[in-house]
Design an enzyme around this catalytic site. Sequence first.
Site, short mmCIF file in Angstrom:
data_model
loop_
_atom_site.label_atom_id
_atom_site.label_comp_id
_atom_site.label_asym_id
_atom_site.label_seq_id
_atom_site.Cartn_x
_atom_site.Cartn_y
_atom_site.Cartn_z
N ALA A 65 0.86 -1.18 0.00
CA ALA A 65 0.00 0.00 0.00
C ALA A 65 0.90 1.22 0.00
O ALA A 65 2.06 1.16 0.42
CB ALA A 65 -0.91 -0.02 1.22
N GLY A 108 0.48 -4.91 1.03
CA GLY A 108 -0.72 -4.91 0.20
C GLY A 108 -0.49 -5.57 -1.16
O GLY A 108 -1.44 -6.07 -1.77
N GLU A 111 -1.01 -9.13 -0.53
CA GLU A 111 -2.44 -9.33 -0.29
C GLU A 111 -3.25 -9.24 -1.58
O GLU A 111 -4.20 -9.99 -1.78
CB GLU A 111 -2.93 -8.29 0.73
CG GLU A 111 -2.33 -8.54 2.10
CD GLU A 111 -2.60 -7.41 3.10
OE1 GLU A 111 -2.33 -6.24 2.75
OE2 GLU A 111 -3.07 -7.69 4.20
N GLU A 131 4.50 -5.12 7.22
CA GLU A 131 3.80 -4.04 7.92
C GLU A 131 4.30 -3.83 9.34
O GLU A 131 4.32 -2.71 9.84
CB GLU A 131 2.29 -4.33 7.94
CG GLU A 131 1.59 -4.17 6.61
CD GLU A 131 1.56 -5.43 5.77
OE1 GLU A 131 2.33 -6.38 6.06
OE2 GLU A 131 0.76 -5.47 4.82
C1 HXC Z 1 5.06 4.33 -1.20
C2 HXC Z 1 6.95 3.34 -2.04
C3 HXC Z 1 6.57 2.10 -1.48
C4 HXC Z 1 5.35 2.03 -0.76
C5 HXC Z 1 8.45 1.85 -2.50
N1 HXC Z 1 8.11 3.14 -2.65
N2 HXC Z 1 7.52 1.20 -1.79
N3 HXC Z 1 6.19 4.44 -1.90
N4 HXC Z 1 4.65 3.17 -0.65
N5 HXC Z 1 4.90 0.90 -0.25
C6 HXC Z 1 8.85 4.17 -3.37
C7 HXC Z 1 10.05 4.64 -2.59
O1 HXC Z 1 9.67 5.59 -1.63
C8 HXC Z 1 10.89 5.24 -3.68
O2 HXC Z 1 10.36 6.49 -4.05
C9 HXC Z 1 10.62 4.31 -4.86
O3 HXC Z 1 9.38 3.65 -4.57
C10 HXC Z 1 11.68 3.26 -5.03
O4 HXC Z 1 11.84 2.57 -3.80
P1 HXC Z 1 13.26 2.34 -3.10
O5 HXC Z 1 13.02 2.07 -1.69
O6 HXC Z 1 14.19 3.44 -3.44
O7 HXC Z 1 13.74 1.02 -3.88
P2 HXC Z 1 14.70 -0.13 -3.33
O8 HXC Z 1 15.85 0.48 -2.55
O9 HXC Z 1 15.00 -0.99 -4.49
O10 HXC Z 1 13.84 -0.94 -2.26
C11 HXC Z 1 12.68 -1.66 -2.65
C12 HXC Z 1 11.82 -2.07 -1.43
C13 HXC Z 1 11.54 -0.80 -0.61
C14 HXC Z 1 12.59 -3.08 -0.58
C15 HXC Z 1 10.55 -2.73 -1.97
O11 HXC Z 1 11.01 0.22 -1.48
C16 HXC Z 1 10.55 -1.02 0.48
O12 HXC Z 1 10.87 -1.57 1.52
N6 HXC Z 1 9.31 -0.55 0.28
C17 HXC Z 1 8.28 -0.59 1.28
C18 HXC Z 1 7.75 -2.00 1.41
C19 HXC Z 1 6.65 -2.07 2.46
O13 HXC Z 1 6.88 -1.76 3.63
N7 HXC Z 1 5.45 -2.44 2.05
C20 HXC Z 1 4.33 -2.53 2.92
C21 HXC Z 1 3.61 -1.22 2.90
S1 HXC Z 1 2.36 -1.19 4.13
P3 HXC Z 1 11.19 7.86 -3.78
O14 HXC Z 1 10.30 8.91 -4.39
O15 HXC Z 1 11.33 7.96 -2.32
O16 HXC Z 1 12.49 7.66 -4.50
C22 HXC Z 1 1.12 -2.03 3.47
C23 HXC Z 1 -0.09 -2.03 4.34
C24 HXC Z 1 -1.05 -2.97 3.80
O17 HXC Z 1 1.16 -2.55 2.42
C25 HXC Z 1 -2.36 -2.67 4.35
C26 HXC Z 1 -3.39 -3.25 3.50
C27 HXC Z 1 -3.32 -2.86 2.09
#
Ligand code: HXC
Length: 257
Positions: A65, A108, A111, A131
Amino acid sequence: SGYQYILTEKKGRVGFVTLNRPKALNALSDGLINEINNAVHLYQDDKDIGSIVITGSEKAFAAGADIKEMEKVTLPEAYNRDMLAQWHDLTKIRKPIIAAVNGYALGGGCELAMMCDIIIAGDKAIFGQPEIKLGTIPGCGGTQRLVRAIGKSKAMELILTGNNLSAIDAERAGLVSRVVPAAELLSEATKLAEKIASHSQLTVAMAKEAVNESYELTLQEGIKFERRLFHSTFGTHDQKEGMNAFVEKRNPVWENK
Ligand code: HXC
């Protein structure tokens, strides 16, 4: 197509939805989810379409998400707009949906894949529910569907640690039906979708419905539900055609009725 965050394409009887927010690794904003819902509903209503493939990019199916969109949301806001409720619309689609996952399917994203009917993965795919690392928990079925997919112990470990699961481990655990080389993911997903779409749409929908009821019903109720649907196939043209074609050693011609 008028979409901002996805690409859609029909190839034969298969409808494709490609998540297309590359700069955010397909982070699932409300806008993106609304577009997915819109596209799959159009495919549901399109009688030429027999199955649907949802995919992302080589780097990310979806990295979760949209954290930037969620960061400031307050509890009253989340509650009042029943945040994430519309995500589940995908599960109302009666045509089969295949998630073709390359790269990250996190939070997400994982999911979303689990709301589809079949997940196939490229060999570099990464699944997880991170999360916990953000101070929240899965919010779109992760704590429920992951348990049903891979069992409590593995699901609990992933959800409590935030650790990732490789494609191979996801296959061993039963989360994905198979792993293919990343470069072949889309062609393999397409073949699978075409095969499903080559069957009677009516019968396929009944089979999907029966399988999904197994999540909701006791074994006895489920067996009965299955038997009643099985009985109802005998009221269809396509059951008569399918069995007659076998007896006459020819290919069936489905009419979806
Ligand atoms: C918003 C995101 C994002 C996310 C990545 N980006 N994931 N933006 N929401 N979930 C953005 C980053 O901010 C960045 O933008 C760009 O995408 C590239 O990501 P990087 O981190 O620079 O890439 P990398 O170093 O290759 O790492 C990849 C990654 C990491 C390991 C996937 O991005 C990451 O850990 N993302 C978050 C994963 C996560 O926690 N997902 C769960 C979210 S909570 P900028 O503009 O900053 O360069 C969730 C709740 C679910 O899903 C609830 C129900 C739906």
